[in-house]
Design a protein around this motif. Structure first.
Motif, PDB file in Angstrom:
ATOM      1  N   TYR A  70       0.813  -1.222   0.000  1.00  0.00           N
ATOM      2  CA  TYR A  70       0.000   0.000   0.000  1.00  0.00           C
ATOM      3  C   TYR A  70       0.850   1.277   0.000  1.00  0.00           C
ATOM      4  O   TYR A  70       0.583   2.231  -0.705  1.00  0.00           O
ATOM      5  N   ILE A  85       0.638  -7.820  -5.434  1.00  0.00           N
ATOM      6  CA  ILE A  85       0.147  -9.033  -6.112  1.00  0.00           C
ATOM      7  C   ILE A  85       1.337  -9.748  -6.765  1.00  0.00           C
ATOM      8  O   ILE A  85       1.548 -10.944  -6.577  1.00  0.00           O
ATOM      9  N   ASP A 109      -6.524  -6.231   3.677  1.00  0.00           N
ATOM     10  CA  ASP A 109      -7.119  -6.850   2.488  1.00  0.00           C
ATOM     11  C   ASP A 109      -6.627  -8.281   2.347  1.00  0.00           C
ATOM     12  O   ASP A 109      -5.735  -8.715   3.064  1.00  0.00           O
ATOM     13  N   SER A 123      -4.256 -15.361 -12.817  1.00  0.00           N
ATOM     14  CA  SER A 123      -5.338 -14.483 -12.370  1.00  0.00           C
ATOM     15  C   SER A 123      -5.076 -14.036 -10.941  1.00  0.00           C
ATOM     16  O   SER A 123      -4.252 -14.628 -10.242  1.00  0.00           O
ATOM     17  N   PHE A 124      -5.773 -12.992 -10.536  1.00  0.00           N
ATOM     18  CA  PHE A 124      -5.693 -12.570  -9.141  1.00  0.00           C
ATOM     19  C   PHE A 124      -6.978 -11.864  -8.772  1.00  0.00           C
ATOM     20  O   PHE A 124      -7.670 -11.332  -9.633  1.00  0.00           O
ATOM     21  N   LYS A 125      -7.272 -11.898  -7.497  1.00  0.00           N
ATOM     22  CA  LYS A 125      -8.444 -11.159  -7.008  1.00  0.00           C
ATOM     23  C   LYS A 125      -8.112 -10.550  -5.665  1.00  0.00           C
ATOM     24  O   LYS A 125      -7.471 -11.188  -4.838  1.00  0.00           O
ATOM     25  N   MET A 126      -8.559  -9.330  -5.460  1.00  0.00           N
ATOM     26  CA  MET A 126      -8.440  -8.723  -4.141  1.00  0.00           C
ATOM     27  C   MET A 126      -9.835  -8.641  -3.561  1.00  0.00           C
ATOM     28  O   MET A 126     -10.801  -8.598  -4.311  1.00  0.00           O
ATOM     29  N   ASN A 127      -9.916  -8.592  -2.226  1.00  0.00           N
ATOM     30  CA  ASN A 127     -11.253  -8.483  -1.644  1.00  0.00           C
ATOM     31  C   ASN A 127     -11.884  -7.174  -2.077  1.00  0.00           C
ATOM     32  O   ASN A 127     -11.197  -6.268  -2.535  1.00  0.00           O
ATOM     33  N   ARG A 128     -13.162  -7.077  -1.965  1.00  0.00           N
ATOM     34  CA  ARG A 128     -13.854  -5.881  -2.416  1.00  0.00           C
ATOM     35  C   ARG A 128     -13.621  -4.775  -1.403  1.00  0.00           C
ATOM     36  O   ARG A 128     -12.517  -4.638  -0.906  1.00  0.00           O
ATOM     37  N   LYS A 129     -14.623  -3.997  -1.108  1.00  0.00           N
ATOM     38  CA  LYS A 129     -14.318  -2.799  -0.342  1.00  0.00           C
ATOM     39  C   LYS A 129     -14.272  -2.981   1.169  1.00  0.00           C
ATOM     40  O   LYS A 129     -13.748  -2.169   1.874  1.00  0.00           O
TER      41      LYS A 129
END
Ligand code: SF4
Lengths: 260, 414
Positions: A70, A85, A109, A123-129
């Motif tokens: 961050y 990531i 997160d 692929s990758f995904k981060m949590n939403r808000k």
């Protein structure tokens, strides 16, 4: 102190800052972690100093340094940055060079990252808000239950009769927790329910491939989460020796590769 | 210290012509609203504008106004006004921002064009081909202004547009004539409709050519340019003026292609945008991608104002077809085929899906489409949660990390 080339990775997370030092053979020879606080630049510098001491190295030995996380743009000693990531991916692949799904649970997160056999990210995904499934959720719940964060792992292990929390939302979950307290449920059963909720939120983000790796500060401090996840998915989970440092290690690997 | 990347984006000179067109468009509406003539019809963005224009109405599009509320970042503070009236924060934030602005007595037209209020409607005409929200939105204003609200109810999730679909919509379009005559006081003239449809088709054709210039490598324009350049295609279709502006724009883009000039310096990645823009972040997103040498160069959204079926010889039937063939009206299978063709045509490296919280109609990532398309095409995708107008629903930091990580992925897998 002998001079040796070293590579530095700094992972400035919203919650904790981690610095890792690798030697030319990719051995982790120095590491340090601190609360990120409000002055990311100073915290990163402090972590660097501590990890240099551990590595018995000097600043002059640093061949290259890359930051991630961050606060990646706030690291004075880093020459370049890379997202967390990419860094988690390369950090994990160093220890588990095979097709893997990485579950990283951090303070603010979480991420699910998939790599193929060559370590390429598919692929990758981060949590939403929201905080669901993150360390922030655990912190909130520990405050509600009035127990220190570091006691949660031990408490969850004692549970014989887990309480299930149904809600996505941290505030709604807190209400559920209060309701369970009112109904006289045991604290350890509620804590295990809180852990279960974290895992559920993470698992519903993406599907998993055959080999699963878990990392992140939350995993490092709550190893019981790994055991519970193993039970839920019905297979063994790989955990690197220093799960909180994979991002920093990955950044150090980028520092090394960029230099070559 | 890792430096934030310097961003170089080339400005499109013809954008000034488009801005002038928009100013004149709003000033003409304002003048009519004050004078009481010509009559003003409100229309949904993919509603039957040609009929309204052919009947002498000036046509106002609330969605464009609400997009301005978004782009000027006024929307977020206005949405709660409509929420308090019972319009949920989960429904269309075009609707809630626009009604909120009306209740608060503010409009972005004031600062942009010195116009203090939106033009009062004499009639409101919707088409539910895009969503049901537009009907609710128009009904609220209809009650407020005591103006008739009429419309077309389109089938949704259409796999193949059949004759019976087209017939039913064409009939509904014809049925608008009588109530519109009552409002306008003038008689409908079929030849005038044919003339307007011809102009509208020409506008659609040239807008398509403009967007298709992005197939060149490097692409001479970006999706972010497109979202503002599309103004005349939305509010001016059916007019000669819109065509004239677009001729200037097309010439400039073709010139750029001849000179090998890209909109983004050193274009390395070609991205497709599926979903609505985040209006309040157009510039931030444009800079974010440009800084990574990625050009978001094509989109479903900007292409939604291409109506190739329009045929002046058969205006009602062809309008019915054109407004039903649209992407937003169709089944997932039809949508996927459409996107695949676009990916091919524009030689795309990656797709961004914008999951706009308050517009399920333009958020196509919710039923497994990204996964299906990726499996079929091998082109990776990223979904960004956000919203068109409500900035409370996005995290800039997460968007940034997600996008940077996505471009790193494309880079590493080359
Ligand atoms: S399509 Fe979406 S953004 Fe447009 S009016 Fe309907 S709900 Fe609103």
């Amino acid at each position: 102190m002998t001079s040796k080339p070293i590579y530095v990775g700094a992972d400035v997370g919203a919650s904790r800052t981690k610095v890792a030092i690798l030697d030319g053979d990719k051995n982790l020879i120095g590491r340090a972690v601190r609360k990120s606080g409000t002055d990311f630049t100073a915290t990163a510098a402090e972590c660097l100093a501590a990890s240099l001491r551990m590595a018995r190295a000097a600043e002059g030995d640093i061949v290259n340094a890359i930051s991630t996380g961050y606060g990646r743009k706030n690291v004075a000693f880093a020459r370049d940055s890379r997202t967390e990531i990419s860094c988690h991916a390369s950090g994990c692949y160093l220890y588990f060079p095979q097709p893997i799904t990485i579950i990283d649970i951090g303070g603010q997160d979480n991420k699910i990252i998939k790599l193929d056999e060559a370590g390429r990210r598919t692929s990758f995904k981060m949590n939403r808000k929201c905080a669901a499934g993150t360390g922030a959720f655990l912190e909130e719940m520990s405050a509600r239950l009035d127990i220190p964060l570091e006691n949660m792992d031990g408490l969850a292990r004692q549970s014989a009769n887990m309480v299930k929390l149904g809600s996505f939302c941290t505030v709604f979950s807190a209400t559920e927790v209060l309701e369970n307290i009112r109904h006289g449920q045991k604290i350890e059963d509620i804590v295990k329910g809180v852990f279960f909720s974290v895992i559920k939120r993470v698992l519903e983000m993406d599907s998993l491939t055959a080999h699963v790796v878990m990392t992140g500060g939350v995993v490092a401090h709550n190893p019981y989460l790994v055991k519970m996840t193993e039970e839920m998915i019905g297979r063994r989970i790989l955990v690197p020796e220093h799960p909180q440092f994979t991002g920093a290690i990955g950044a150090a690997l980028y520092a090394m590769n960029r230099d070559q | 210290m890792p430096e934030e990347k310097q961003v170089v984006r080339k400005k499109i000179a013809a954008a000034a012509e488009v801005a002038k067109f928009m100013a004149e468009y709003y000033l003409e509406l304002d003048k009519a609203a004050k004078a009481g003539e010509p009559k003003i019809a409100w229309c949904t963005s993919v509603g039957p504008a040609e009929i309204l224009r052919a009947m002498g109405f000036l046509v106002y599009f609330p969605e464009t106004h609400s997009a301005m509320l978004g782009a000027t970042r006024m929307a977020t503070d206005l949405i709660p006004e409509a929420n308090a009236l019972g319009y949920s924060p989960d429904i269309c934030s075009y609707l809630t921002a626009d009604i909120g602005a009306f209740l608060r007595g503010v409009t972005p037209l004031a600062k942009a064009f010195n116009i203090d209020r939106i033009p009062k409607p004499d009639v409101l005409v919707f088409n539910t081909n895009q969503c049901r929200d537009v009907q609710d939105w128009f009904s609220w204003y209809g009650a407020r202004f005591k103006a008739p609200v009429i419309g077309i109810h389109t089938h949704r999730g259409v796999q193949k547009v059949t004759e019976s679909h087209v017939d039913s919509i064409a009939k509904q379009m014809q049925a608008l004539i009588e109530p519109l005559e009552q409002v306008s006081g003038a008689q409908f003239d079929l030849n005038e409709l044919k003339r307007v449809v011809e102009l509208s088709r020409a506008c659609s054709d040239i807008w398509k050519k403009i967007l298709d210039t992005a197939a060149a490598a490097p692409a001479p324009l970006t999706f972010f340019d497109g979202t503002t350049l599309m103004g005349p295609a939305v509010v001016g279709r059916g007019t000669q003026k819109a065509l004239d502006v677009y001729k200037i724009l097309l010439a400039e883009l073709e010139e750029r292609i001849r000179n090998g000039e890209g909109a983004v310096e050193d274009e390395r990645y070609r991205i497709y945008w599926e979903g609505m823009p985040v209006w309040g972040r157009l510039s931030a997103h444009s800079k974010l991608f440009a800084g990574l040498h990625a050009n978001v160069l094509a989109s479903t959204y900007c292409n939604s104002w291409i109506f190739s079926a329009l045929d002046p010889e058969d205006p009602f039937t062809s309008m019915a077809r054109a407004y039903t063939e649209l992407f937003i009206v169709r089944s997932d299978e039809a949508k996927e085929k459409y996107i695949k063709d676009m990916l091919d045509f524009f030689k795309v490296d990656g797709i961004i899906y914008h999951d706009a919280k308050t517009c399920p109609n333009n958020s196509n990532c919710r039923y497994g489409m990204p996964q299906r398309l990726e499996k079929e095409t091998g082109i990776p995708s990223l979904t960004i949660p956000g919203d068109l107008n409500d900035l409370r629903l996005l995290s800039d930091e997460q968007t940034k990390t997600n996008v940077e990580a996505f471009i790193e992925q494309l880079e590493e897998n080359r």
